[in-house]
Scaffold this motif. Structure first.
Motif, PDB file in Angstrom:
ATOM      1  N   LEU A  13      16.839   1.931   4.629  1.00 11.09           N
ATOM      2  CA  LEU A  13      15.939   1.920   3.477  1.00 11.09           C
ATOM      3  C   LEU A  13      15.598   0.492   3.073  1.00 11.09           C
ATOM      4  O   LEU A  13      14.431   0.142   2.875  1.00 11.09           O
ATOM      5  N   LEU A  14      16.617  -0.356   2.934  1.00  4.62           N
ATOM      6  CA  LEU A  14      16.395  -1.728   2.503  1.00  4.62           C
ATOM      7  C   LEU A  14      15.532  -2.492   3.502  1.00  4.62           C
ATOM      8  O   LEU A  14      14.642  -3.256   3.116  1.00  4.62           O
ATOM      9  N   ARG A  15      15.781  -2.277   4.775  1.00  8.47           N
ATOM     10  CA  ARG A  15      14.971  -2.951   5.792  1.00  8.47           C
ATOM     11  C   ARG A  15      13.514  -2.495   5.733  1.00  8.47           C
ATOM     12  O   ARG A  15      12.581  -3.301   5.800  1.00  8.47           O
ATOM     13  N   GLY A  16      13.323  -1.198   5.603  1.00  8.40           N
ATOM     14  CA  GLY A  16      11.959  -0.676   5.549  1.00  8.40           C
ATOM     15  C   GLY A  16      11.186  -1.184   4.357  1.00  8.40           C
ATOM     16  O   GLY A  16      10.015  -1.559   4.463  1.00  8.40           O
ATOM     17  N   LEU A  17      11.849  -1.222   3.183  1.00  4.49           N
ATOM     18  CA  LEU A  17      11.178  -1.676   1.971  1.00  4.49           C
ATOM     19  C   LEU A  17      10.905  -3.171   2.010  1.00  4.49           C
ATOM     20  O   LEU A  17       9.854  -3.642   1.553  1.00  4.49           O
ATOM     21  N   ALA A  18      11.845  -3.938   2.556  1.00  3.13           N
ATOM     22  CA  ALA A  18      11.661  -5.390   2.618  1.00  3.13           C
ATOM     23  C   ALA A  18      10.493  -5.771   3.512  1.00  3.13           C
ATOM     24  O   ALA A  18       9.837  -6.790   3.296  1.00  3.13           O
ATOM     25  N   CYS A  19      10.202  -4.933   4.490  1.00  4.29           N
ATOM     26  CA  CYS A  19       9.114  -5.232   5.434  1.00  4.29           C
ATOM     27  C   CYS A  19       7.811  -4.532   5.051  1.00  4.29           C
ATOM     28  O   CYS A  19       6.816  -4.646   5.778  1.00  4.29           O
TER      29      CYS A  19
END
Length: 390
Positions: A383-389
C-alpha cells in the motif's frame, strides 16, 4: 523559561482533525496537541462535516496546549485549513448546513455546463473543473437547496469559519480564494463571472485579505471557551497546502515539496501566475508575489481505510490509553514492515486509482499478487509503495 516567552499558537483545521502547536519567537516547539472529528457520508460519494465538530476539536486542542503554556504568553493565533470545503453562514453567523468537504463528489452533473458557459464567455478556466472546487459545490447548493442559498450571508472555508467564531470577523485569504475557480489572479479580487455567469453573488463571498494581516481579535465569549486571552490577535492565515510549503521554507522559484497526508501533494513554487486548466491547481502563496502549483492525490483516504480495516483493535487500545491511535499503529506496523525481506513480497503490489484527481470522492484501488504467505505487514508495504508512487 516558558513563563516569560512570547508564544504564537498555530492551528491546522484538517480533514479529520484539528492540530495545534505552540512555538516561541525562535521557532522552537513548546507544545503539540490534536483532536479528531469524523466526516460523515450521508450518500455514496458525499462527505460532510458538522461545523460544531470543528469548533469542539479546535477548543479541545487549544485547551490541551494551554495546559503546557500560559495563555498570557500567547501573543497571536495563526490558522490554516483545508480548501474547497465551503461552510455557508447566515447574517447571525450561524451555519446553515454541514460543510461540504473537498473530496465530496456531488455536482459532477454541472461540469460540462460550467465548461460550456466559460467557453461561451471567452473565459479560460484557471483550474481543472472537477467536483473538488468550490464553484461546483456552490452551484449544486443553488440548484438543490435554493432557500438555503437565499439565506446565505457568507461562504467560508473551515479556517475562516473558525476565525469568525473566534473574532466575529468575516474574511478569507488569497490562497484559499485562488482555488475556488471564482478568483481573479491578476487583480486578487473575486472574478466578475462568478456572479455574471453563474449567479454566485459577490456579496456572499468574503473580503480577501493578505495571509499575514490581523483579521480580528479574540472575543470575550471565545476567550472563555478556549482559555485564551480576550483581545488576542488572529491573522488571516492560509490554505493548508500553502502552510506546508511555507513551513518547509519554500519561497523561491522551483522550490519543491512532496507531502504525504490525508491529501498527498507535490508542490512547486512559481514566481508567475501560470494557471493550467488540466494539469494542476495553482494557489496564491502566503509570500507576496509568489504562487504554488500543486498536484494532489488523497493519500490518507486509502491509508486510513487500511488502518481501520486491519488494525481496529490496536486503534481502540491506543485511544483507551490516550495515545494518538494512528501514530501508535503506524509505529508498530512500520517496525514489522522494515523487517520484511524483499523476496517475501513475491510481486505483491497495490495499484491506486490515479483518476482520483478528477473525482476525489471515488477512491478505488487493487492489491495484485496476494498469496497465502502474505500478512497484514506485506499488504501495508505494498500500500505504502503504491501510494508513494501515485
Amino acid at each position: 523559561m516558558i513563563l516569560t516567552q512570547s508564544i504564537i499558537l498555530g492551528v491546522d483545521v484538517g480533514t479529520s482533525a484539528c492540530k495545534a502547536v505552540a512555538v516561541n519567537s525562535e521557532g522552537n516547539v513548546l507544545a503539540l496537541s490534536h483532536a479528531y472529528y469524523s466526516p460523515l457520508s450521508p450518500k455514496p460519494g458525499w462527505f460532510e462535516l458538522n461545523p460544531n465538530a470543528i469548533i469542539s476539536a479546535f477548543t479541545t486542542a487549544v485547551r490541551s496546549i494551554l495546559r503546557e503554556v500560559p495563555a498570557r504568553c500567547v501573543e497571536g493565533v495563526g490558522l490554516d485549513g483545508i480548501s474547497n470545503s465551503p461552510i455557508l453562514v447566515d447574517r447571525e453567523h450561524r451555519f446553515l448546513r454541514p460543510c461540504i468537504m473537498w473530496m465530496d463528489g456531488r455536482g459532477s452533473e454541472y461540469i460540462l455546463a460550467i465548461i460550456r458557459s466559460l467557453d461561451e464567455e471567452g473565459i479560460t478556466p484557471t483550474l481543472p473543473i472537477t467536483p473538488l472546487i468550490t464553484l461546483v459545490k456552490l452551484i449544486w447548493v443553488k440548484e438543490n437547496e435554493p432557500n438555503l442559498w437565499r439565506n446565505t450571508y457568507s461562504v467560508l472555508q473551515p479556517k475562516d469559519y473558525v476565525r469568525m467564531w473566534l473574532t466575529g470577523s468575516i474574511a478569507t485569504d488569497p490562497s484559499d480564494a485562488s482555488v475556488t475557480m471564482m478568483f481573479d489572479g491578476e487583480t486578487f479580487r473575486w472574478a466578475d463571472y462568478a456572479e455574471g455567469v453563474f449567479g454566485i453573488e459577490i456579496e456572499k463571498l468574503p473580503e480577501i485579505i493578505p495571509s499575514y494581516r490581523i483579521a480580528g481579535h479574540l472575543t470575550k465569549e471565545a476567550a472563555e471557551q478556549t482559555g485564551l486571552r480576550e483581545g488576542t490577535p488572529v491573522v488571516a492565515g492560509c490554505a493548508d497546502g500553502v502552510a506546508d510549503v511555507l513551513a518547509a521554507g519554500l519561497t523561491e522559484r522551483f522550490d519543491s515539496l512532496i507531502r504525504l497526508g490525508t491529501a498527498g501533494v507535490f508542490s512547486t513554487v512559481f514566481d508567475k501566475y501560470l494557471p493550467d486548466k488540466e494539469k494542476y491547481y495553482i494557489f496564491a502563496h502566503a509570500v507576496p508575489e509568489k504562487w504554488v502549483i500543486q498536484r494532489m492525490f488523497p493519500f490518507g483516504l486509502p491509508h486510513k481505510w487500511f488502518l481501520e480495516t486491519f488494525c481496529g483493535e490496536e486503534l481502540k487500545y491506543a485511544e483507551s490509553m490516550r495515545l494518538d491511535p494512528y501514530v501508535y499503529v503506524e509505529d508498530s506496523l512500520l517496525s514489522d514492515v522494515k523487517k520484511i525481506d524483499e523476496g517475501e513480497m513475491e510481486g505483491l503490489i497495490f495499484i491506486p486509482n490515479i483518476r482520483v484527481f478528477e473525482d476525489p470522492s471515488r477512491f478505488l484501488g487493487a492489491f495484485i499478487g496476494v498469496k497465502s504467505l502474505h500478512t497484514r505487514k506485506h499488504l501495508m508495504l505494498a500500500l505504502l509503495r503504491g501510494l508513494a508512487c501515485a
